[in-house]
Design a protein around this motif. Structure first.
Motif, short mmCIF file in Angstrom:
data_model
loop_
_atom_site.label_atom_id
_atom_site.label_comp_id
_atom_site.label_asym_id
_atom_site.label_seq_id
_atom_site.Cartn_x
_atom_site.Cartn_y
_atom_site.Cartn_z
N CYS A 17 15.98 -33.35 23.49
CA CYS A 17 16.15 -34.37 22.44
C CYS A 17 17.40 -33.99 21.66
CB CYS A 17 14.93 -34.43 21.53
SG CYS A 17 15.11 -35.60 20.15
N GLY A 18 18.31 -34.95 21.48
CA GLY A 18 19.61 -34.65 20.92
C GLY A 18 19.67 -34.55 19.41
N SER A 19 18.54 -34.52 18.73
CA SER A 19 18.53 -34.35 17.28
C SER A 19 18.53 -32.88 16.92
CB SER A 19 17.29 -35.02 16.66
OG SER A 19 17.06 -34.56 15.34
N ARG A 20 19.54 -32.43 16.17
CA ARG A 20 19.59 -31.02 15.77
C ARG A 20 18.43 -30.67 14.83
NH1 ARG A 20 25.65 -31.02 13.66
NH2 ARG A 20 24.92 -33.13 13.14
N HIS A 21 18.05 -31.61 13.99
CA HIS A 21 16.91 -31.37 13.09
C HIS A 21 15.63 -31.16 13.91
CE1 HIS A 21 14.34 -31.67 9.56
NE2 HIS A 21 13.59 -32.53 10.22
N TRP A 22 15.43 -31.98 14.93
CA TRP A 22 14.26 -31.85 15.80
C TRP A 22 14.26 -30.49 16.50
CZ3 TRP A 22 13.74 -31.06 21.06
CH2 TRP A 22 12.46 -31.31 21.61
N ALA A 23 15.41 -30.12 17.08
CA ALA A 23 15.50 -28.85 17.80
C ALA A 23 15.27 -27.66 16.87
CB ALA A 23 16.86 -28.74 18.48
N HIS A 24 15.84 -27.73 15.68
CA HIS A 24 15.66 -26.63 14.72
C HIS A 24 14.20 -26.50 14.31
CE1 HIS A 24 16.54 -23.89 11.41
NE2 HIS A 24 15.81 -24.66 10.63
N ARG A 25 13.56 -27.62 14.07
CA ARG A 25 12.17 -27.58 13.63
C ARG A 25 11.25 -27.04 14.72
NH1 ARG A 25 8.83 -32.54 10.76
NH2 ARG A 25 6.76 -31.60 10.92
N VAL A 26 11.46 -27.48 15.96
CA VAL A 26 10.61 -27.00 17.06
C VAL A 26 10.86 -25.51 17.30
CG1 VAL A 26 10.09 -27.23 19.52
CG2 VAL A 26 10.49 -29.28 18.13
N ALA A 27 12.10 -25.08 17.24
CA ALA A 27 12.41 -23.66 17.45
C ALA A 27 11.85 -22.80 16.33
CB ALA A 27 13.92 -23.47 17.56
N ALA A 28 11.85 -23.32 15.11
CA ALA A 28 11.43 -22.53 13.94
C ALA A 28 9.93 -22.22 13.95
CB ALA A 28 11.79 -23.27 12.66
N HIS A 29 9.14 -23.01 14.67
CA HIS A 29 7.69 -22.80 14.68
C HIS A 29 7.22 -21.90 15.83
CE1 HIS A 29 7.76 -26.14 11.82
NE2 HIS A 29 6.58 -25.73 11.44
N ARG A 30 8.13 -21.31 16.58
CA ARG A 30 7.73 -20.36 17.61
C ARG A 30 7.09 -19.13 16.98
NH1 ARG A 30 12.89 -18.65 20.38
NH2 ARG A 30 13.56 -18.71 18.21
N PRO A 31 6.27 -18.38 17.71
CA PRO A 31 5.93 -18.56 19.13
C PRO A 31 4.80 -19.56 19.33
CG PRO A 31 4.88 -16.59 18.31
CD PRO A 31 5.70 -17.13 17.16
N TYR A 32 4.81 -20.17 20.50
CA TYR A 32 3.76 -21.11 20.88
C TYR A 32 2.84 -20.44 21.90
CZ TYR A 32 6.69 -24.59 18.60
OH TYR A 32 7.43 -25.29 17.67
N PRO A 33 1.54 -20.55 21.71
CA PRO A 33 0.62 -19.88 22.65
C PRO A 33 0.57 -20.52 24.02
CG PRO A 33 -0.61 -21.19 21.06
CD PRO A 33 0.82 -21.21 20.60
N ASP A 34 0.91 -21.82 24.11
CA ASP A 34 0.87 -22.50 25.41
C ASP A 34 1.68 -23.79 25.33
OD1 ASP A 34 -0.79 -24.37 24.06
OD2 ASP A 34 -2.58 -23.24 24.62
N LEU A 35 1.77 -24.47 26.45
CA LEU A 35 2.57 -25.69 26.52
C LEU A 35 2.02 -26.79 25.62
CD1 LEU A 35 4.84 -27.40 27.74
CD2 LEU A 35 3.35 -27.86 29.71
N ASP A 36 0.70 -26.91 25.53
CA ASP A 36 0.11 -27.94 24.68
C ASP A 36 0.54 -27.78 23.23
OD1 ASP A 36 -1.16 -29.15 26.79
OD2 ASP A 36 -3.09 -28.15 26.47
N ALA A 37 0.58 -26.55 22.76
CA ALA A 37 1.00 -26.30 21.38
C ALA A 37 2.47 -26.67 21.18
CB ALA A 37 0.76 -24.83 21.02
N LEU A 38 3.29 -26.35 22.17
CA LEU A 38 4.71 -26.71 22.10
C LEU A 38 4.89 -28.22 22.07
CD1 LEU A 38 7.76 -26.15 22.31
CD2 LEU A 38 7.47 -25.93 24.79
N LEU A 39 4.16 -28.94 22.91
CA LEU A 39 4.27 -30.39 22.95
C LEU A 39 3.77 -31.03 21.66
CD1 LEU A 39 3.16 -31.14 26.64
CD2 LEU A 39 5.48 -31.02 25.71
N ALA A 40 2.72 -30.46 21.07
CA ALA A 40 2.20 -30.99 19.81
C ALA A 40 3.24 -30.84 18.70
CB ALA A 40 0.90 -30.28 19.43
N ALA A 41 3.91 -29.70 18.67
CA ALA A 41 4.95 -29.47 17.67
C ALA A 41 6.13 -30.41 17.90
CB ALA A 41 5.42 -28.02 17.71
N ALA A 42 6.47 -30.63 19.17
CA ALA A 42 7.57 -31.55 19.50
C ALA A 42 7.24 -32.97 19.08
CB ALA A 42 7.87 -31.48 20.99
N ASP A 43 6.01 -33.38 19.30
CA ASP A 43 5.58 -34.72 18.88
C ASP A 43 5.67 -34.87 17.37
OD1 ASP A 43 5.06 -35.61 21.42
OD2 ASP A 43 2.90 -35.32 21.31
#
Length: 199
Positions: A17-43
């Motif tokens: 996703c080309g939004s820097r705000h989106w990328a920063h926010r998703v990266a800032a909430h790491r670590p993710y325990p699994d893919l579902d958690a990552l996708l929930a944060a991305a949503d």
């Protein structure tokens, strides 16, 4: 993804996703325990995109969808070029649609039908539809990225295990391997028929 440096993680996320705000926010909430958690944060980050963030993400998307030549492709490609040009002229950004759930043989028809239907939207309505399609696109790209990283990690681990096993065999002298094979027969003293003696 969890172990990457923040700027590296954000750079990878920007391919989804080309939004820097989106990328920063998703990266800032790491670590993710699994893919579902990552996708929930991305949503969640996608739902909260401000108008400027959405415009940035749309600007990063390719203007022209690409499809390989096939039967009837030329006529469909001509119609697609005309429809996307009309869309971009009306809304000022690339047309985005997630085709992950569409069969490849139906993708071009689905794309044309979607773009023609959405040309009838007013700008505010279309921004909401485009934002939802971007969210779905980001989910699909993140999923493929995660699976690719998992496959690469598994391949690397398999290669490392194979190399370790091979080096272990090479490092074991033949006499030692023979002694190890004969050892069970030597319990309680050497077997009378055994050519090996304990050392």
């Amino acid at each position: 993804m969890n172990a990457a440096q923040p700027h590296d993680a954000e750079r990878t996320l920007l391919t989804c996703c080309g939004s820097r705000h989106w990328a920063h926010r998703v990266a800032a909430h790491r670590p993710y325990p699994d893919l579902d958690a990552l996708l929930a944060a991305a949503d969640e980050a996608a739902y909260d995109l401000a108008p400027d963030d959405l415009a940035e993400a749309l600007a990063a998307e390719p203007l022209r969808p690409a499809f390989p030549p096939g039967p009837g492709y030329e006529a469909a490609a001509t119609a697609l070029r005309a429809a996307t040009a009309a869309y971009e002229s009306r809304f000022g950004h690339a047309f985005v649609v997630c085709l992950d759930a569409v069969a490849p043989s139906e993708a071009l028809d689905h794309l044309l039908a979607s773009i023609r239907a959405r040309l009838g939207h007013d700008p505010e309505e279309e921004r909401a539809v485009a934002a939802e399609e971007l969210r779905r696109l980001a989910r699909g790209r993140l999923t493929r990225l995660a699976h690719s990283q998992i496959e690469n990690a598994e391949s690397a681990a398999t290669a490392a295990n194979t190399a370790h096993a091979a080096s272990t065999v090479r490092a074991t002298p033949p006499a030692a391997r023979e002694h190890a094979v004969a050892a069970p027969a030597q319990r309680g003293g050497p077997h009378r028929d055994s050519p090996y003696v304990p050392v």
